[in-house]
Design a protein around this motif. Structure first.
Motif, PDB file in Angstrom:
ATOM      1  N   GLU A  12       0.590  -1.162   0.131  1.00 21.70           N
ATOM      2  CA  GLU A  12      -0.259   0.186  -0.495  1.00 21.70           C
ATOM      3  C   GLU A  12       0.753   1.037   0.069  1.00 21.70           C
ATOM      4  N   ALA A  13       1.972   0.732   0.687  1.00 20.56           N
ATOM      5  CA  ALA A  13       3.071   2.679   1.066  1.00 20.56           C
ATOM      6  C   ALA A  13       3.558   2.735  -0.958  1.00 20.56           C
ATOM      7  N   ALA A  14       3.495   1.708  -1.298  1.00 19.18           N
ATOM      8  CA  ALA A  14       4.372   1.774  -2.485  1.00 19.18           C
ATOM      9  C   ALA A  14       3.508   2.137  -3.545  1.00 19.18           C
ATOM     10  N   GLN A  15       2.177   1.869  -3.526  1.00 15.37           N
ATOM     11  CA  GLN A  15       1.007   1.672  -4.412  1.00 15.37           C
ATOM     12  C   GLN A  15       0.880   4.018  -4.466  1.00 15.37           C
ATOM     13  N   HIS A  16       0.577   4.171  -3.053  1.00 15.12           N
ATOM     14  CA  HIS A  16       0.159   5.548  -2.582  1.00 15.12           C
ATOM     15  C   HIS A  16       1.437   6.486  -1.998  1.00 15.12           C
ATOM     16  N   ASP A  17       2.365   6.538  -2.860  1.00 17.85           N
ATOM     17  CA  ASP A  17       4.114   7.234  -2.194  1.00 17.85           C
ATOM     18  C   ASP A  17       3.271   8.610  -2.352  1.00 17.85           C
ATOM     19  N   GLU A  18       2.915   8.600  -3.649  1.00 19.43           N
ATOM     20  CA  GLU A  18       2.613  10.291  -3.786  1.00 19.43           C
ATOM     21  C   GLU A  18       1.867  11.011  -2.684  1.00 19.43           C
ATOM     22  N   ASP A  19       0.394  10.086  -2.316  1.00 23.93           N
ATOM     23  CA  ASP A  19      -0.199  10.254  -0.765  1.00 23.93           C
ATOM     24  C   ASP A  19       0.615  11.162   0.462  1.00 23.93           C
ATOM     25  N   ALA A  22      11.900   7.034   5.135  1.00 25.42           N
ATOM     26  CA  ALA A  22      11.521   6.181   5.363  1.00 25.42           C
ATOM     27  C   ALA A  22      10.614   4.992   4.289  1.00 25.42           C
ATOM     28  N   ALA A  23       9.774   6.454   3.859  1.00 29.93           N
ATOM     29  CA  ALA A  23       8.571   5.228   2.646  1.00 29.93           C
ATOM     30  C   ALA A  23       8.921   5.128   1.496  1.00 29.93           C
ATOM     31  N   ASP A  24       9.733   5.789   0.812  1.00 31.67           N
ATOM     32  CA  ASP A  24      10.736   5.350  -0.208  1.00 31.67           C
ATOM     33  C   ASP A  24      11.613   4.331  -0.041  1.00 31.67           C
ATOM     34  N   ARG A  25      12.134   3.831   1.053  1.00 31.98           N
ATOM     35  CA  ARG A  25      12.475   1.959   0.757  1.00 31.98           C
ATOM     36  C   ARG A  25      11.623   1.657   1.398  1.00 31.98           C
ATOM     37  N   LEU A  26      10.276   1.849   1.585  1.00 33.02           N
ATOM     38  CA  LEU A  26       9.320   0.863   1.268  1.00 33.02           C
ATOM     39  C   LEU A  26       8.947   0.844   0.113  1.00 33.02           C
ATOM     40  N   GLU A  27       8.894   2.504  -1.087  1.00 29.34           N
ATOM     41  CA  GLU A  27       8.284   1.398  -2.140  1.00 29.34           C
ATOM     42  C   GLU A  27       9.874   0.951  -3.273  1.00 29.34           C
ATOM     43  N   ASP A  28      11.278   1.456  -2.670  1.00 28.81           N
ATOM     44  CA  ASP A  28      11.871   0.460  -2.886  1.00 28.81           C
ATOM     45  C   ASP A  28      12.129  -0.712  -3.778  1.00 28.81           C
TER      46      ASP A  28
END
Length: 73
Positions: free
Chosen positions: A22-29, A63-69
Motif C-alpha cells: 500500500e505504501a508503494a502504491q500511494h507514495d505521492e499521497d 522511510a516511505a521511499d525505502r518501502l516503495e523501493d
C-alpha cells in the motif's frame, strides 16, 4: 501487549507485506500528507522549529521511499 501481539507468524508477515504494498502504491499521497503535517506543525510553532520539522519530514519521506523501493523487504 502491543496491538500486533495478538497476531502470530504469517499473520504479521501478511500485514507487513500489505502495508508495504500500500505504501508503494500511494507514495505521492504519503509525501503530500507528510508535507501537510509538517506545514501544520510549523505554523503551530510559529516557525520556531522549521529546520527540525523539515528534517523530520525528510526522514519520513526517506522511510516511505525505502518501502516503495523494495516492497518485499
Amino acid at each position: 501487549m502491543g496491538f500486533l501481539d495478538k497476531f502470530k507468524g504469517k499473520d504479521v508477515e501478511q500485514l507487513v507485506d500489505r502495508a508495504k504494498e500500500e505504501a508503494a502504491q500511494h507514495d505521492e499521497d504519503i509525501d503530500a500528507a507528510i508535507d501537510k503535517v509538517a506545514d501544520l506543525a510549523d505554523k503551530a510553532t510559529d516557525g520556531k522549529f522549521t529546520e527540525k520539522i523539515d528534517d523530520a519530514a525528510a526522514k519520513l519521506k526517506e522511510a516511505a521511499d525505502r518501502l516503495e523501493d523494495d516492497p518485499k523487504a
